[in-house]
Design a protein around this motif. Structure first.
Motif, PDB file in Angstrom:
ATOM      1  N   PRO A  17       1.461  -3.555 -14.448  1.00 48.18           N
ATOM      2  CA  PRO A  17       0.423  -4.571 -14.671  1.00 48.18           C
ATOM      3  C   PRO A  17       0.940  -6.010 -14.701  1.00 48.18           C
ATOM      4  O   PRO A  17       0.230  -6.925 -14.285  1.00 48.18           O
ATOM      5  CB  PRO A  17      -0.182  -4.176 -16.023  1.00 48.18           C
ATOM      6  CG  PRO A  17       0.063  -2.709 -16.132  1.00 48.18           C
ATOM      7  CD  PRO A  17       1.382  -2.469 -15.430  1.00 48.18           C
ATOM      8  N   ALA A  18       2.153  -6.229 -15.143  1.00 46.61           N
ATOM      9  CA  ALA A  18       2.701  -7.594 -15.185  1.00 46.61           C
ATOM     10  C   ALA A  18       2.902  -8.173 -13.790  1.00 46.61           C
ATOM     11  O   ALA A  18       3.095  -9.382 -13.641  1.00 46.61           O
ATOM     12  CB  ALA A  18       4.031  -7.608 -15.951  1.00 46.61           C
ATOM     13  N   TYR A  19       2.839  -7.333 -12.764  1.00 44.17           N
ATOM     14  CA  TYR A  19       3.092  -7.779 -11.396  1.00 44.17           C
ATOM     15  C   TYR A  19       1.881  -7.609 -10.477  1.00 44.17           C
ATOM     16  O   TYR A  19       2.005  -7.762  -9.269  1.00 44.17           O
ATOM     17  CB  TYR A  19       4.305  -7.033 -10.820  1.00 44.17           C
ATOM     18  CG  TYR A  19       5.563  -7.388 -11.562  1.00 44.17           C
ATOM     19  CD1 TYR A  19       6.331  -8.479 -11.174  1.00 44.17           C
ATOM     20  CD2 TYR A  19       5.951  -6.662 -12.680  1.00 44.17           C
ATOM     21  CE1 TYR A  19       7.471  -8.830 -11.878  1.00 44.17           C
ATOM     22  CE2 TYR A  19       7.095  -7.014 -13.392  1.00 44.17           C
ATOM     23  CZ  TYR A  19       7.837  -8.094 -12.986  1.00 44.17           C
ATOM     24  OH  TYR A  19       8.955  -8.446 -13.685  1.00 44.17           O
ATOM     25  N   HIS A  20       0.721  -7.312 -11.041  1.00 40.63           N
ATOM     26  CA  HIS A  20      -0.487  -7.186 -10.222  1.00 40.63           C
ATOM     27  C   HIS A  20      -0.788  -8.506  -9.518  1.00 40.63           C
ATOM     28  O   HIS A  20      -0.580  -9.580 -10.076  1.00 40.63           O
ATOM     29  CB  HIS A  20      -1.685  -6.781 -11.074  1.00 40.63           C
ATOM     30  CG  HIS A  20      -1.682  -5.339 -11.441  1.00 40.63           C
ATOM     31  ND1 HIS A  20      -2.649  -4.772 -12.225  1.00 40.63           N
ATOM     32  CD2 HIS A  20      -0.845  -4.325 -11.131  1.00 40.63           C
ATOM     33  CE1 HIS A  20      -2.409  -3.490 -12.389  1.00 40.63           C
ATOM     34  NE2 HIS A  20      -1.306  -3.199 -11.737  1.00 40.63           N
ATOM     35  N   GLY A  21      -1.278  -8.405  -8.305  1.00 44.06           N
ATOM     36  CA  GLY A  21      -1.700  -9.584  -7.564  1.00 44.06           C
ATOM     37  C   GLY A  21      -0.583 -10.380  -6.912  1.00 44.06           C
ATOM     38  O   GLY A  21      -0.811 -11.472  -6.412  1.00 44.06           O
ATOM     39  N   ARG A  22       0.618  -9.836  -6.871  1.00 43.02           N
ATOM     40  CA  ARG A  22       1.760 -10.550  -6.289  1.00 43.02           C
ATOM     41  C   ARG A  22       2.191  -9.968  -4.942  1.00 43.02           C
ATOM     42  O   ARG A  22       3.181 -10.390  -4.380  1.00 43.02           O
ATOM     43  CB  ARG A  22       2.938 -10.530  -7.254  1.00 43.02           C
ATOM     44  CG  ARG A  22       2.643 -11.276  -8.533  1.00 43.02           C
ATOM     45  CD  ARG A  22       3.791 -11.074  -9.506  1.00 43.02           C
ATOM     46  NE  ARG A  22       3.457 -11.661 -10.776  1.00 43.02           N
ATOM     47  CZ  ARG A  22       4.031 -12.749 -11.249  1.00 43.02           C
ATOM     48  NH1 ARG A  22       4.961 -13.364 -10.560  1.00 43.02           N
ATOM     49  NH2 ARG A  22       3.680 -13.211 -12.421  1.00 43.02           N
ATOM     50  N   GLY A  23       1.493  -8.952  -4.458  1.00 44.13           N
ATOM     51  CA  GLY A  23       1.794  -8.401  -3.141  1.00 44.13           C
ATOM     52  C   GLY A  23       2.612  -7.130  -3.126  1.00 44.13           C
ATOM     53  O   GLY A  23       2.862  -6.577  -2.057  1.00 44.13           O
ATOM     54  N   ALA A  24       3.032  -6.642  -4.281  1.00 43.26           N
ATOM     55  CA  ALA A  24       3.858  -5.428  -4.303  1.00 43.26           C
ATOM     56  C   ALA A  24       3.076  -4.210  -3.812  1.00 43.26           C
ATOM     57  O   ALA A  24       3.606  -3.392  -3.066  1.00 43.26           O
ATOM     58  CB  ALA A  24       4.417  -5.175  -5.702  1.00 43.26           C
ATOM     59  N   GLY A  25       1.818  -4.067  -4.214  1.00 47.57           N
ATOM     60  CA  GLY A  25       1.007  -2.930  -3.770  1.00 47.57           C
ATOM     61  C   GLY A  25       0.784  -2.950  -2.267  1.00 47.57           C
ATOM     62  O   GLY A  25       0.928  -1.935  -1.592  1.00 47.57           O
ATOM     63  N   ARG A  26       0.464  -4.129  -1.740  1.00 48.31           N
ATOM     64  CA  ARG A  26       0.263  -4.266  -0.295  1.00 48.31           C
ATOM     65  C   ARG A  26       1.548  -3.950   0.453  1.00 48.31           C
ATOM     66  O   ARG A  26       1.551  -3.246   1.464  1.00 48.31           O
ATOM     67  CB  ARG A  26      -0.222  -5.673   0.038  1.00 48.31           C
ATOM     68  CG  ARG A  26      -0.486  -5.886   1.519  1.00 48.31           C
ATOM     69  CD  ARG A  26      -0.964  -7.298   1.830  1.00 48.31           C
ATOM     70  NE  ARG A  26       0.062  -8.283   1.512  1.00 48.31           N
ATOM     71  CZ  ARG A  26      -0.047  -9.213   0.564  1.00 48.31           C
ATOM     72  NH1 ARG A  26      -1.137  -9.311  -0.150  1.00 48.31           N
ATOM     73  NH2 ARG A  26       0.934 -10.049   0.331  1.00 48.31           N
ATOM     74  N   ALA A  27       2.684  -4.443  -0.062  1.00 48.67           N
ATOM     75  CA  ALA A  27       3.968  -4.184   0.584  1.00 48.67           C
ATOM     76  C   ALA A  27       4.309  -2.698   0.570  1.00 48.67           C
ATOM     77  O   ALA A  27       4.823  -2.161   1.557  1.00 48.67           O
ATOM     78  CB  ALA A  27       5.076  -4.989  -0.100  1.00 48.67           C
ATOM     79  N   LEU A  28       4.029  -2.018  -0.538  1.00 49.78           N
ATOM     80  CA  LEU A  28       4.265  -0.570  -0.600  1.00 49.78           C
ATOM     81  C   LEU A  28       3.397   0.164   0.413  1.00 49.78           C
ATOM     82  O   LEU A  28       3.877   1.047   1.124  1.00 49.78           O
ATOM     83  CB  LEU A  28       3.980  -0.037  -2.010  1.00 49.78           C
ATOM     84  CG  LEU A  28       5.067  -0.278  -3.036  1.00 49.78           C
ATOM     85  CD1 LEU A  28       4.523  -0.067  -4.449  1.00 49.78           C
ATOM     86  CD2 LEU A  28       6.259   0.628  -2.773  1.00 49.78           C
ATOM     87  N   LEU A  29       2.131  -0.213   0.487  1.00 50.21           N
ATOM     88  CA  LEU A  29       1.224   0.431   1.432  1.00 50.21           C
ATOM     89  C   LEU A  29       1.700   0.221   2.869  1.00 50.21           C
ATOM     90  O   LEU A  29       1.723   1.150   3.669  1.00 50.21           O
ATOM     91  CB  LEU A  29      -0.189  -0.115   1.240  1.00 50.21           C
ATOM     92  CG  LEU A  29      -1.329   0.642   1.894  1.00 50.21           C
ATOM     93  CD1 LEU A  29      -1.356   2.097   1.466  1.00 50.21           C
ATOM     94  CD2 LEU A  29      -2.656  -0.028   1.552  1.00 50.21           C
ATOM     95  N   GLU A  30       2.142  -0.994   3.184  1.00 50.15           N
ATOM     96  CA  GLU A  30       2.660  -1.272   4.530  1.00 50.15           C
ATOM     97  C   GLU A  30       3.955  -0.520   4.805  1.00 50.15           C
ATOM     98  O   GLU A  30       4.208  -0.094   5.930  1.00 50.15           O
ATOM     99  CB  GLU A  30       2.880  -2.774   4.709  1.00 50.15           C
ATOM    100  CG  GLU A  30       1.587  -3.563   4.768  1.00 50.15           C
ATOM    101  CD  GLU A  30       1.803  -5.074   4.732  1.00 50.15           C
ATOM    102  OE1 GLU A  30       2.974  -5.530   4.703  1.00 50.15           O
ATOM    103  OE2 GLU A  30       0.798  -5.788   4.719  1.00 50.15           O
TER     104      GLU A  30
END
Length: 186
Positions: free
Chosen positions: A107-120
């Motif tokens: 949660p401390a890193y939400h909205g910084r692009g980590a989820g999108r990068a993992l998905l890619e």
């Protein structure tokens, strides 16, 4: 260095970035790096699972579940320079295609692009390519991430809970139905 980057909050689990000289797939997206996960990432993955409200059983906090994913699927972690692992995701190929089994970011890193990068990283190219699918979690950020990646919501996944001794005859039978039939039953 044990000091986290000044532009990010302190690492939530007190971990440093691992030595990246190992043979691992590594993808850079902005300032977040995505790489193949290994046994040394277990503690960070478990911490992320618990921080995102996942139960211990059947999540990244469950060693047997994580062992299964590492042995049979593709597991990646996301990390920022000098902060350690901040997210993780996994896919598993089956007869239908490629199932995104997990995608969680601390949660401390939400909205910084980590989820999108993992998905890619897990689904290179277009995530919505034929044969790729997932079941969205109840987290309010999950569905928007998938929609922005081009996935199209199809039907809700319903989780049913109850006491086994309350089932009629102690058995439950599942039958395939269309979305129209399921909607009519509600």
């Amino acid at each position: 260095s044990d000091v986290c980057s000044s532009d990010l909050p302190a690492c939530p689990h007190g971990l440093r970035a691992e030595d990246h000289s190992r043979r691992r797939r590594r993808i850079l997206t902005g300032s977040v790096a995505v790489r193949s996960a290994g046994g040394g990432d277990r503690e960070a993955i478990a911490g992320i699972a618990l921080a995102t409200g996942q139960p211990v059983a059947h999540s990244g906090a469950d060693p047997s579940y994580l062992d299964h994913l590492l042995a049979t699927g593709t597991v990646f972690v996301a990390e920022y320079p000098d902060t350690g692992v901040v997210g993780w995701g996994a896919t598993h190929d089956d007869v239908i295609g490629s199932l995104l089994t997990d995608l969680f970011v601390h949660p401390a890193y939400h909205g910084r692009g980590a989820g999108r990068a993992l998905l890619e990283g897990l689904w290179p190219g277009q995530p919505a390519a034929p044969g790729r699918y997932t079941f969205s979690s109840l987290h309010p950020n999950a569905l928007p991430v998938y929609i922005r990646a081009g996935l199209v919501p199809d039907w809700p996944l319903l989780y049913l809970r109850g006491r086994p001794d309350r089932r009629a005859g102690g058995r439950v039978e599942a039958q395939p139905v269309t979305s129209e039939e399921a909607a009519a039953a509600e």
